[in-house]
Design a protein around this motif. Structure first.
Motif, mmCIF file in Angstrom:
data_model
loop_
_atom_site.group_PDB
_atom_site.id
_atom_site.type_symbol
_atom_site.label_atom_id
_atom_site.label_comp_id
_atom_site.label_asym_id
_atom_site.label_seq_id
_atom_site.Cartn_x
_atom_site.Cartn_y
_atom_site.Cartn_z
ATOM 1 N N ARG A 248 -10.039 -7.283 -6.441
ATOM 2 C CA ARG A 248 -10.725 -7.026 -5.168
ATOM 3 C C ARG A 248 -9.903 -7.479 -3.971
ATOM 4 O O ARG A 248 -10.169 -7.090 -2.855
ATOM 5 C CB ARG A 248 -12.053 -7.777 -5.137
ATOM 6 N N ARG A 249 -8.901 -8.315 -4.257
ATOM 7 C CA ARG A 249 -8.112 -8.877 -3.173
ATOM 8 C C ARG A 249 -7.484 -7.786 -2.306
ATOM 9 O O ARG A 249 -7.138 -6.719 -2.785
ATOM 10 C CB ARG A 249 -6.983 -9.734 -3.758
ATOM 11 N N GLY A 250 -7.320 -8.074 -1.053
ATOM 12 C CA GLY A 250 -6.667 -7.129 -0.155
ATOM 13 C C GLY A 250 -7.656 -6.101 0.360
ATOM 14 O O GLY A 250 -8.655 -5.801 -0.267
ATOM 15 N N LYS A 251 -7.345 -5.576 1.541
ATOM 16 C CA LYS A 251 -8.209 -4.561 2.108
ATOM 17 C C LYS A 251 -7.851 -3.214 1.501
ATOM 18 O O LYS A 251 -6.911 -3.095 0.737
ATOM 19 C CB LYS A 251 -8.042 -4.531 3.636
ATOM 20 N N GLY A 252 -8.587 -2.214 1.882
ATOM 21 C CA GLY A 252 -8.249 -0.874 1.423
ATOM 22 C C GLY A 252 -8.881 -0.559 0.087
ATOM 23 O O GLY A 252 -9.412 -1.434 -0.597
ATOM 24 N N VAL A 253 -8.820 0.720 -0.260
ATOM 25 C CA VAL A 253 -9.516 1.165 -1.456
ATOM 26 C C VAL A 253 -8.586 1.205 -2.668
ATOM 27 O O VAL A 253 -9.028 1.426 -3.777
ATOM 28 C CB VAL A 253 -10.128 2.564 -1.258
ATOM 29 N N PHE A 254 -7.290 1.008 -2.429
ATOM 30 C CA PHE A 254 -6.369 1.150 -3.549
ATOM 31 C C PHE A 254 -5.987 -0.193 -4.156
ATOM 32 O O PHE A 254 -6.043 -1.231 -3.510
ATOM 33 C CB PHE A 254 -5.121 1.927 -3.119
ATOM 34 N N LEU A 255 -5.589 -0.137 -5.416
ATOM 35 C CA LEU A 255 -5.221 -1.339 -6.147
ATOM 36 C C LEU A 255 -3.818 -1.774 -5.772
ATOM 37 O O LEU A 255 -2.960 -0.952 -5.479
ATOM 38 C CB LEU A 255 -5.245 -1.055 -7.650
#
Lengths: 367, 511
Positions: free
Chosen positions: B369-376
């Motif tokens: 879940r870390r980080g913004k945005g929808v991508f891994l």
């Protein structure tokens, strides 16, 4: 006791392979297709007396014979692929969505309803937006109902989604009865003269827009499942609900969200079928594709890229079967038998890719 | 000289490219107890499954009483009077002992409880069992269930008995009872094979011992002429020291305080009853108990996976000094509170990891879940995967291999590595060495000790009492969902813990 019982080693034993090198596994698949063609040839000669080579070339002509046939094949491929992409996220989550048929149908029904009631009173662009929104909403609602019951009370989604198909079919019948006062219960082409709500032709090709839209969805689905956080959550929930809970995924929310997506894409498929392809609606608009899509999705191992290939194989065989049935004046059933055999071999050969068969060693050689 | 009751010559069994048994030779006479010793994954169970007709060998021969035998099904094994007592009991819960004993027998006779009971009583008396034939299986303790399994094969007239890890689920006292029975069976002329990886048991019960290592047959020794060191060397292949360097706890503080928690299952069965204890930082708290006494539920309750009906779990945050109640919080809410809780669950591939995903994707499970945005973001997990493979010596073809293809020890290293990498303040580990070879086990023990020394509160659920006593600082014993005692690991004995394990006054626990 043991004197009487004669025990012998079994003749065949099955053991798991460790994973074949890619070219060997493709060799197995090629051999399977070749074998299927040989077996089909025998059947063709025995039943019909035709030359199998002619039959096979007719089969190929069914998809590639003329430009028109080629476009029809592409259009069929696009629709089947679209519905397959729709069911894939659900299946990857181990949610057995057998209800794509119904979800497509209500999506189509929503589009047809907008076309029927609005007629040519709105500009085309606005009309298409409304139709699309209506189809999306219908598909989502149809898919979310079983998903909600599953998430809330853990009901069986297989039966639930299946039953929703029958409701959808009856709903379509019901509206056709209202819309067609003559009682013929056949909905003609909607807005035949005004062409209101019909998807535009691109470069003079009726189906091109459908095909482009599905191509975009294919790429998007591939990226969504492989590289997005939501796609990752789908994989985790599908593989193990316990793991999902352990890392704090809200399983119920993922189920609802994913089924919503699945239903939305089915709605899009219904929209494309009614607004782009048929311009009418019947109870068989989805034409069993909701079920065939499940096979496409599984055969493609839930990978959007491979699914392009698997849906092509199935559409190609269907078109080919139709072609030989008319060309040689054969019973449609004979054509279906042939495509059935080919599919059986293609699917069955996966067993030989994963397992090998050991014969009993010849009696105690070498002492 | 009479021929051996059962003799194996040159047995080889492969699964794909994995050689489970390679050219194994073995023999047992009537009136003899043979231990089959080897680490987990050395091929002991595979070998015995070939004798009992579950697998068929690729090469080699089996002789029974001097005649070659071909065993292709459990029924063939039964015809040859071979009886196997599996590690996981194969009994029907709602049937009585007598019903289970005759189940599947095909002798065209009507089931007569009295008749069966009489024969069971005869067998029991002969070998010293203590069993009520009319008691239902679900009302029985683990040791009673095992007794039913043994009587079942004796009832069928078995001459050759194979026991797969029979002591794994028993208390020390029950083990002694079982060994007495086994000796009596030997004196009656039965040939007995015991599969085990516990050295002191080998030495105390068997006449001879055969050792397997990675599927290879290493050799057979007479028990009277050998010792633990020699056997360990044969089993592992090199000299290793089996010592856990236990340090004194330093700077302890109450990290996790559990007060009177009580959990009920959905059916209303009490899983945990009035459990209270404190886990301190810089200390390893061991949890001992018979399998299924509530260990899993306790850890899951702390991790936010088990509904708690009453009581509280207080976490003292070392950074903020706040005391938070973790009860009724989801795992995500617990993490959002800043509680750095790591949990190595018992079910590695079913809960801790995803078997079909590769090591990198498994590293992300907690952090995706870390980080913004929808991508891994796969870069950091990939680095972490490389680091864990390097530091813990994980044997894998690469980071993109699905973890279910790795061996048990390597799977565990991946899981423990990930949980430790999260820099926890509380580390819970349930049976972290189950299924691991000796070297990997000691790697894990050392990792836990390192964590303790760096100030983590470690909670360790174990099954081997010797290890618990050597590794932990305090040992809490759980029985029937209740805490039956907390002892100082440096002063306690196996017998004391064994008594506490069985000290439950009728507290039935759902298994």
């Amino acid at each position: 006791m043991s004197e009487k019982t004669k025990h012998s080693e079994p003749l065949l034993r099955i053991s798991k392979r460790d994973g074949l090198i890619w070219w060997k596994s493709w060799l197995v698949r090629a051999a399977a297709v070749a074998l299927a063609l040989v077996l089909c040839s025998v059947i063709i000669i025995l039943i019909t007396g035709y030359n199998p080579v002619q039959v096979y070339s007719a089969m190929i002509r069914g998809s590639f014979g003329t430009a028109r046939k080629f476009w029809i094949m592409l259009q069929n491929l696009a629709m089947l692929l679209c519905i397959s992409l729709a069911v894939t996220p659900a299946f990857k989550m181990r949610f057995w969505n057998i209800g794509a048929e119904g979800q497509v149908l209500v999506g189509g029904l929503a589009t047809a309803a907008v076309m029927f009631y609005v007629g040519d009173r709105l500009p085309t662009a606005l009309m298409i937006v409304i139709m699309l929104a209506a189809s999306l909403a219908a598909g989502i609602i149809w898919a979310m109902i079983p998903a909600f019951f599953k998430a809330k009370w853990n009901t069986n989604e297989t039966l639930f989604t299946l039953m929703m198909n029958y409701v959808a079919t009856q709903l379509v019948s019901f509206f056709i009865m209202i819309w067609v006062p003559s009682g013929s219960s056949v909905m003609g082409i909607i807005n035949q003269n005004s062409r209101a709500g019909w998807l535009p032709e691109l470069f003079g090709q009726k189906y091109l827009l459908n095909i482009i839209i599905v191509a975009v969805i294919t790429v998007a689905m591939f990226i969504y499942l492989k590289y997005s956080k939501q796609g990752y959550e789908i994989s985790v929930v599908g593989e193990s609900e316990n793991t999902a809970k352990y890392i704090g995924i809200n399983v119920k929310r993922v189920i609802l969200r994913t089924m919503g997506l699945s239903g939305a894409l089915c709605g899009v498929a219904g929209f494309l079928l009614v607004a782009g392809t048929n311009h009418t609606i019947t109870t068989t608009t989805a034409g069993g594709m909701g079920f065939t899509a499940i096979m496409v999705s599984w055969l493609g191992k839930f990978n959007a890229g491979i699914m392009v290939v698997t849906s092509f194989i199935i559409v190609f065989l269907q078109r080919g079967a139709g072609e030989i049935a008319t060309k040689f004046n054969l019973n449609q059933s004979v054509a279906d038998i042939l495509t059935g055999i080919i599919l059986f071999f293609i699917i069955g050969c996966e067993f030989f890719v994963n397992y090998k068969i050991n014969l009993r060693k010849s009696q105690k050689e070498g002492k | 000289m009479g021929s051996a009751a059962i003799e194996l010559k040159g047995i080889t069994k492969r699964f794909g490219s994995v050689v489970a048994n390679n050219n194994v030779n073995l023999s047992v006479s009537h009136g003899e107890i043979l231990s089959l010793l080897g680490e987990n994954g050395s091929g002991k169970t595979t070998l015995m499954n070939m004798i009992s007709g579950i697998y068929h060998p690729d090469e080699g021969q089996i002789f029974i009483n001097g005649r070659e035998a071909v065993i292709t099904s459990p029924r063939d094994a039964y015809d040859y009077k071979i009886g196997m007592i599996h590690q996981h009991f194969k009994l029907v819960d709602v049937f009585s002992a007598a019903e289970n004993i005759v189940l599947g027998l095909n002798d065209n006779r009507k089931f007569n409880v009295n008749e069966v009971s009489q024969r069971v009583a005869q067998i029991s008396e002969k070998y010293g069992f203590d069993i009520d034939p009319r008691k239902k299986i679900y009302q029985m303790s683990v040791s009673e269930k095992q007794t039913v399994e043994i009587i079942k094969v004796l009832y069928r007239g078995a001459d050759i008995l194979i026991l797969d890890e029979p002591t794994a689920v028993l208390t020390p006292q029950e083990t002694q009872k079982l060994f007495a029975v086994i000796r009596r069976m030997r004196d009656d002329g039965k040939a007995i094979i015991i599969i085990t990886h516990k050295l002191h048991e080998v030495l105390s019960v068997s006449d001879r011992v055969s050792v397997l290592r990675r599927g290879e047959y290493v050799g057979t020794l007479e028990t009277a002429k050998t010792n633990e060191t020699e056997l360990t060397e044969m089993m592992v292949g090199k000299k290793i020291s089996l010592n856990i360097a236990r340090s004194e706890p330093k700077n302890t503080a109450d990290r996790l305080v559990v007060n009177n928690i009580r959990c009920l299952s959905r059916e209303g069965v009490t899983l945990l009853d009035n459990v209270s204890f404190t886990a301190r930082s810089g200390e390893i708290l061991g949890i001992a108990g018979i399998a299924g006494s509530g260990q899993r539920e306790l850890l899951e309750a702390i991790a936010g996976l088990q509904h708690i009906d009453s009581g509280e779990i207080i976490y003292n945050n070392p950074k903020t000094g706040a005391a938070d109640n973790l009860r009724d919080k989801t795992p995500l809410q617990i993490r959002d509170l800043g509680v750095r809780l790591s949990f190595v669950p018992e079910d590695r591939l079913g809960m801790g990891l995803v078997g079909n995903m590769d090591i990198v994707d498994n590293m992300m499970l907690r952090s995706y879940r870390r980080g913004k945005g929808v991508f891994l973001e796969r870069r950091e997990p990939r680095e972490l995967a490389d680091r864990i493979i390097d530091q813990l010596k994980v044997v894998t073809p690469g980071t993109s291999t699905p973890v279910r293809r790795l061996s048990g020890g390597n799977v565990q290293k991946v899981l423990v590595g990930r949980e430790i990498a999260a820099a926890p303040t509380v580390l819970m580990a349930a049976y972290p060495v189950r299924g691991l070879d000796i070297n990997s086990s000691y790697t894990i023990y050392n990792l836990l000790t390192e964590q303790k020394e760096s100030g983590v509160a470690v909670i360790f659920v174990g099954e081997d009492l010797d290890v618990l006593i050597e590794l932990c600082d305090r040992i809490m014993v759980i029985g029937g969902g209740k805490i039956t005692g907390i002892v100082d690991a440096r002063r306690t004995t196996k017998e004391e813990i064994g008594l506490l394990m069985t000290k439950t006054d009728g507290g039935q626990i759902n298994e």
